[in-house]
Scaffold this motif. Structure first.
Motif, PDB file in Angstrom:
ATOM      1  N   ARG A  71      -5.491  33.991 128.695  1.00  0.00           N
ATOM      2  CA  ARG A  71      -4.210  33.285 128.546  1.00  0.00           C
ATOM      3  C   ARG A  71      -3.915  32.951 127.078  1.00  0.00           C
ATOM      4  O   ARG A  71      -4.722  32.303 126.411  1.00  0.00           O
ATOM      5  N   GLY A  72      -2.789  33.408 126.613  1.00  0.00           N
ATOM      6  CA  GLY A  72      -2.334  33.041 125.264  1.00  0.00           C
ATOM      7  C   GLY A  72      -2.948  33.849 124.136  1.00  0.00           C
ATOM      8  O   GLY A  72      -2.633  33.615 122.974  1.00  0.00           O
ATOM      9  N   THR A  73      -3.801  34.827 124.474  1.00  0.00           N
ATOM     10  CA  THR A  73      -4.495  35.558 123.400  1.00  0.00           C
ATOM     11  C   THR A  73      -3.698  36.756 122.884  1.00  0.00           C
ATOM     12  O   THR A  73      -4.070  37.332 121.863  1.00  0.00           O
ATOM     13  N   CYS A  74      -2.649  37.149 123.568  1.00  0.00           N
ATOM     14  CA  CYS A  74      -1.941  38.398 123.215  1.00  0.00           C
ATOM     15  C   CYS A  74      -0.436  38.149 123.188  1.00  0.00           C
ATOM     16  O   CYS A  74       0.283  38.583 124.084  1.00  0.00           O
ATOM     17  N   GLU A  75       0.041  37.496 122.160  1.00  0.00           N
ATOM     18  CA  GLU A  75       1.459  37.136 122.134  1.00  0.00           C
ATOM     19  C   GLU A  75       2.255  37.972 121.143  1.00  0.00           C
ATOM     20  O   GLU A  75       1.781  38.256 120.041  1.00  0.00           O
ATOM     21  N   GLY A  95       4.412  39.198 142.863  1.00  0.00           N
ATOM     22  CA  GLY A  95       3.146  38.922 142.197  1.00  0.00           C
ATOM     23  C   GLY A  95       3.386  38.426 140.785  1.00  0.00           C
ATOM     24  O   GLY A  95       4.503  38.527 140.257  1.00  0.00           O
ATOM     25  N   THR A  96       2.328  37.911 140.193  1.00  0.00           N
ATOM     26  CA  THR A  96       2.457  37.425 138.810  1.00  0.00           C
ATOM     27  C   THR A  96       1.882  38.400 137.804  1.00  0.00           C
ATOM     28  O   THR A  96       2.193  38.325 136.631  1.00  0.00           O
ATOM     29  N   ASP A  97       0.983  39.298 138.263  1.00  0.00           N
ATOM     30  CA  ASP A  97       0.163  40.095 137.354  1.00  0.00           C
ATOM     31  C   ASP A  97      -0.851  39.148 136.676  1.00  0.00           C
ATOM     32  O   ASP A  97      -0.871  37.950 136.948  1.00  0.00           O
ATOM     33  N   GLY A  98      -1.684  39.686 135.800  1.00  0.00           N
ATOM     34  CA  GLY A  98      -2.706  38.873 135.141  1.00  0.00           C
ATOM     35  C   GLY A  98      -2.132  38.008 134.029  1.00  0.00           C
ATOM     36  O   GLY A  98      -1.040  38.264 133.533  1.00  0.00           O
ATOM     37  N   CYS A  99      -2.910  37.001 133.616  1.00  0.00           N
ATOM     38  CA  CYS A  99      -2.412  36.037 132.625  1.00  0.00           C
ATOM     39  C   CYS A  99      -2.356  36.586 131.204  1.00  0.00           C
ATOM     40  O   CYS A  99      -1.859  35.900 130.313  1.00  0.00           O
ATOM     41  N   ALA A 100      -2.854  37.790 130.965  1.00  0.00           N
ATOM     42  CA  ALA A 100      -2.674  38.374 129.644  1.00  0.00           C
ATOM     43  C   ALA A 100      -1.211  38.761 129.427  1.00  0.00           C
ATOM     44  O   ALA A 100      -0.738  38.823 128.299  1.00  0.00           O
ATOM     45  N   SER A 101      -0.499  39.003 130.528  1.00  0.00           N
ATOM     46  CA  SER A 101       0.910  39.387 130.378  1.00  0.00           C
ATOM     47  C   SER A 101       1.876  38.336 130.860  1.00  0.00           C
ATOM     48  O   SER A 101       2.926  38.139 130.263  1.00  0.00           O
ATOM     49  N   SER A 102       1.533  37.618 131.917  1.00  0.00           N
ATOM     50  CA  SER A 102       2.542  36.691 132.434  1.00  0.00           C
ATOM     51  C   SER A 102       2.169  35.245 132.152  1.00  0.00           C
ATOM     52  O   SER A 102       2.948  34.338 132.398  1.00  0.00           O
ATOM     53  N   ASN A 103       0.950  35.023 131.662  1.00  0.00           N
ATOM     54  CA  ASN A 103       0.504  33.719 131.182  1.00  0.00           C
ATOM     55  C   ASN A 103       0.211  32.656 132.234  1.00  0.00           C
ATOM     56  O   ASN A 103      -0.495  31.700 131.938  1.00  0.00           O
ATOM     57  N   ASN A 104       0.789  32.789 133.419  1.00  0.00           N
ATOM     58  CA  ASN A 104       0.346  31.885 134.476  1.00  0.00           C
ATOM     59  C   ASN A 104       0.407  32.608 135.821  1.00  0.00           C
ATOM     60  O   ASN A 104       0.797  33.784 135.882  1.00  0.00           O
ATOM     61  N   THR A 109      13.754  27.002 130.013  1.00  0.00           N
ATOM     62  CA  THR A 109      14.804  27.708 129.275  1.00  0.00           C
ATOM     63  C   THR A 109      14.207  28.539 128.138  1.00  0.00           C
ATOM     64  O   THR A 109      14.608  29.685 127.910  1.00  0.00           O
ATOM     65  N   MET A 110      13.244  27.960 127.430  1.00  0.00           N
ATOM     66  CA  MET A 110      12.580  28.712 126.358  1.00  0.00           C
ATOM     67  C   MET A 110      11.919  29.951 126.913  1.00  0.00           C
ATOM     68  O   MET A 110      12.051  31.046 126.370  1.00  0.00           O
ATOM     69  N   LYS A 111      11.189  29.778 128.012  1.00  0.00           N
ATOM     70  CA  LYS A 111      10.456  30.916 128.570  1.00  0.00           C
ATOM     71  C   LYS A 111      11.414  32.020 129.016  1.00  0.00           C
ATOM     72  O   LYS A 111      11.237  33.189 128.645  1.00  0.00           O
ATOM     73  N   THR A 112      12.426  31.655 129.780  1.00  0.00           N
ATOM     74  CA  THR A 112      13.357  32.689 130.249  1.00  0.00           C
ATOM     75  C   THR A 112      14.071  33.355 129.076  1.00  0.00           C
ATOM     76  O   THR A 112      14.291  34.573 129.085  1.00  0.00           O
ATOM     77  N   ILE A 138       4.786  26.935 126.322  1.00  0.00           N
ATOM     78  CA  ILE A 138       6.046  27.573 126.712  1.00  0.00           C
ATOM     79  C   ILE A 138       5.865  28.554 127.864  1.00  0.00           C
ATOM     80  O   ILE A 138       6.654  28.592 128.797  1.00  0.00           O
ATOM     81  N   TYR A 139       4.797  29.339 127.831  1.00  0.00           N
ATOM     82  CA  TYR A 139       4.663  30.409 128.824  1.00  0.00           C
ATOM     83  C   TYR A 139       3.815  30.024 130.034  1.00  0.00           C
ATOM     84  O   TYR A 139       3.884  30.681 131.062  1.00  0.00           O
ATOM     85  N   SER A 140       2.965  29.013 129.870  1.00  0.00           N
ATOM     86  CA  SER A 140       2.045  28.715 130.961  1.00  0.00           C
ATOM     87  C   SER A 140       2.322  27.366 131.621  1.00  0.00           C
ATOM     88  O   SER A 140       2.305  27.251 132.841  1.00  0.00           O
ATOM     89  N   ALA A 141       2.603  26.343 130.814  1.00  0.00           N
ATOM     90  CA  ALA A 141       2.717  24.978 131.344  1.00  0.00           C
ATOM     91  C   ALA A 141       4.099  24.711 131.942  1.00  0.00           C
ATOM     92  O   ALA A 141       5.029  25.513 131.788  1.00  0.00           O
ATOM     93  N   HIS A 142       4.208  23.578 132.600  1.00  0.00           N
ATOM     94  CA  HIS A 142       5.492  23.073 133.064  1.00  0.00           C
ATOM     95  C   HIS A 142       5.692  21.674 132.510  1.00  0.00           C
ATOM     96  O   HIS A 142       4.802  21.100 131.883  1.00  0.00           O
ATOM     97  N   SER A 143       6.853  21.121 132.821  1.00  0.00           N
ATOM     98  CA  SER A 143       7.240  19.885 132.149  1.00  0.00           C
ATOM     99  C   SER A 143       6.357  18.691 132.494  1.00  0.00           C
ATOM    100  O   SER A 143       6.410  17.678 131.797  1.00  0.00           O
ATOM    101  N   ASP A 144       5.520  18.797 133.516  1.00  0.00           N
ATOM    102  CA  ASP A 144       4.651  17.665 133.820  1.00  0.00           C
ATOM    103  C   ASP A 144       3.582  17.458 132.744  1.00  0.00           C
ATOM    104  O   ASP A 144       2.849  16.473 132.794  1.00  0.00           O
ATOM    105  N   CYS A 145       3.515  18.344 131.753  1.00  0.00           N
ATOM    106  CA  CYS A 145       2.593  18.134 130.628  1.00  0.00           C
ATOM    107  C   CYS A 145       3.150  17.122 129.622  1.00  0.00           C
ATOM    108  O   CYS A 145       2.433  16.679 128.733  1.00  0.00           O
ATOM    109  N   VAL A 146       4.416  16.759 129.753  1.00  0.00           N
ATOM    110  CA  VAL A 146       4.997  15.762 128.836  1.00  0.00           C
ATOM    111  C   VAL A 146       4.540  14.384 129.302  1.00  0.00           C
ATOM    112  O   VAL A 146       4.972  13.883 130.334  1.00  0.00           O
TER     113      VAL A 146
END
Lengths: 433, 433
Positions: free
Chosen positions: A80-84, A304-313, B319-322, B390-398
């Motif tokens: 997660r987050g390693t390939c941006e 599906g989401t695919d793996g977290c290297a591409s979709s991040n969650n 919004t950032m992610k999309t 931005i890509y993994s978390a949701h707003s509950d991290c605030v």
């Protein structure tokens, strides 16, 4: 026999009690019967009837089926987050470099992390493809999830590797016979472009001999189509069809670049398709997934989401939302992919494709159930539950998760969460330079 | 003077203390100085120095600036979920019908609900356009948010309405002189297609006379462009330019269907653009927002959610992610809209467009600060904070929100939350048939 009563849960707008017996939903009643005494509905263990049961108080919660994430590489949650913001080539090189450093501990901790995330975001059933199934099975089993795991046959068109790869798949099949009942084995054929015809055919024949599903990546990029036409004079779907690989046991991930003939081929063979919109968009692979046409051809579509290297969650609520937004956007039709369809894609369609009687809150179905907390701003006003769930809320609304009749999250608490996060944090550094 | 020390917050990977004095960030220090005694860093009020201050313990948290949601219709949060899977025509008819039933109580409760959602998802500054500014100002002020509000001039090209509308705008301007310092008034010109040339010019002249911003919807749909060419023989951007409406004080929402000339016109006039991707996709309006070209032309781009009738929530992380996924997707380039740019679009660019010195954690800037809880699975592994956010978390991290130097959320608790939700639930039914 494990017995649970979920009391006062909302199902389709009505308050109901759900009775779980073993791993199935035994009965859904009007509120109050057949256990008339109010005191039996208090949270906790109840020994007052002839068989003891556990009560889960779902007052103010809505019960929905678990989501089925139909395309994952769970251990890649470690990436997660390693390939941006990389070109696809740089991305692949970085992923392959990290994969060359994988060991059993990284896989185990990565899959635990993935399972934790899936439980907390409402996915209790997933279809995974990755290497090293031993630590994967151990992790999934400890977390109490339902999964279908395949080992990908991937020879990069070098047939000298085929015997070794095929033997490995056979070994995994043998060991799968003693896996827990909630974890199944299937055959992975990585993709038509990365696997020799010989190995694809051997894999498909083995799958059919043992009644296993076949998981394949198909038509993910425009380049894949162009290369296939150059090499074989036909699209990947046509190539697989003529090789005898396609059938109702085939789950094809991505299916992004299909022409009318391809769709009709997949429909005729009863192939299922998994749409992975966030991954496709983030890698710049494409977005014009032809949902309506695939439905018309009789293809069962799931998400599906695919793996977290591409979709991040691994968040299926997010996947549902992006899938619908993208269908509406590219078709320029706000009526495209309506809410009811969308919810089914993420729930019952996935279970159906895996040959499981679940993804629905109905008597007799597998007890894979989520309780959704509708208290917050995301569900206010309480006008349209599905719209609020998919378009407004996030996964923190998932309060309770029951998989195969066992409570694996209650009030967002999952056993061992802290250790899982710490272990993942310790292991992932091994992947880096 | 209000004084706060945020202790041990992570900023750009380093642990820092942030000192707030009044409504500004006074100082950011290395961890430990200039308040060397450790006991001063314990959560709570501290009276041990010459001026008392409040300590917020941010151990394990990352400090980031607030997001700026640059296009909202806050009261429409009341419409959440009421208009799903409809054609644009049906959608408009339903929205207009509900809007005809609006009263001050609905607006007040709707804006409170919107502010609650914005606080909990990290937006402490927003640009809003809607009717009935009285209850809106009351609600925003009670919630402690920063906002720029405009009253939309909207005569549907019926000039007989112009005097009344213009007087109303002037009245609001007069009353805005006694609004709290955190709430500003600007002029709304609904759109080039829905406002007569006469009223647009009057509005723009008034704005310039009083140094007010001008907020306008521009180039949201393909139909708008076609209609403008039919009616005026030019695109909406060219039409506005020739009418003298455009300038560095103009904020144009959507800007989805701009050709090269339009982009150059907007750039030349110093117009700012607000990208509202979720709304554009959900309504099937389009998605090929020309971010790179707009940057090249010198346009300041920022992000917005639009109202909840179209985008369903006010979530800037989503919004950032999309926005990024869609840029990468339609350009088929995974390097498009990289993380650093994306974060700036949602933070400092919005503040800049509003003429505010904020959207950044730096000495001298406005103290609009979020503390992000990075404990959960979405931030594991801790490799790339922005990517995880931005890509993994949701707003509950605030976890914590500080606006204008005042703590308005601590550990996800906002004062009066329960009443806000109950009031919204009570009021929204008035909108329905």
């Amino acid at each position: 026999m494990n017995r649970i009563m979920i009391s006062n849960a909302v199902i389709n707008g009505e308050k109901r009690d759900i009775y779980i017996s073993g791993n199935k939903i035994e009965k859904i009643s009007g509120c109050g019967d057949p256990y008339p005494a109010n005191e039996k509905k208090i949270e906790g263990d109840c020994h007052c009837s002839h068989e003891p049961f556990t009560v889960l108080d779902a007052e103010g919660m809505t019960a929905i089926p678990s989501f089925a994430n139909m395309h994952t590489h769970a251990a890649m949650t470690m990436f997660r987050g390693t390939c941006e913001d990389m070109s696809l080539n740089d991305w692949l090189n970085k992923v392959w470099k990290m994969e060359s450093r994988l060991d059993d501990d990284i896989i185990y901790c990565g899959v635990k992390l993935a399972c934790l995330e899936m439980i907390k975001s409402g996915t209790l059933c997933f279809k995974d493809q990755y290497w090293r199934l031993g630590p994967t099975v151990r992790a999934v089993s400890e977390m109490g999830l339902r999964a279908d795991l395949d080992y990908p046959l991937l020879d990069q068109n070098d047939e000298s590797k085929d015997d070794g790869l095929f033997s490995k798949a056979c070994e995994y099949y043998d060991s799968s016979l003693s896996w827990p009942e909630t974890i199944r084995f299937s055959i992975g054929i990585h993709s038509p472009y990365s696997v020799s015809l010989n190995l694809m055919k051997k894999g498909a024949a083995f799958a059919r001999e043992h009644s296993l599903l076949i998981n394949i990546h198909l038509a993910e990029t425009r380049k894949e189509i162009a290369d296939s036409i150059t090499l074989h004079g036909k699209t990947p779907a046509a190539y697989l069809s003529e090789a005898g690989i396609l059938g109702p046991d085939v789950i094809a991930a991505h299916c992004l670049w299909l022409n009318d003939d391809d769709i009709s081929i997949l429909g005729k063979h009863g192939v299922s398709a998994v749409h992975n919109i966030n991954s496709n968009m983030k890698l710049g692979s494409g977005y014009e997934f032809r949902y309506d046409e695939m439905c018309d051809a009789g293809i069962t579509v799931c998400l599906g989401t695919d793996g977290c290297a591409s979709s991040n969650n691994l968040d299926m609520l997010e996947t549902m939302k992006t899938s619908a937004l993208m269908q509406k956007a590219w078709r320029m039709d706000p009526k495209a992919l309506p809410l009811g369809d969308l919810f089914n894609l993420a729930t019952r369609n996935g279970y159906k494709v895996l040959g499981l009687d679940g993804g629905r809150i109905e008597e007799g179905a597998l007890a894979d159930i989520l309780l959704i907390n509708t208290d917050g701003y995301a569900f206010t006003p309480h006008y349209n539950f599905l719209s609020n769930l998919i378009y407004s809320a996030h996964s923190d609304c998932v309060d309770t998760a029951i998989c195969n009749g066992r409570v694996i999250m209650r009030h967002r608490k999952v056993e061992g969460e802290k250790e899982i996060l710490e272990d993942a944090e310790r292991e992932y550094v091994k992947l880096l330079d």
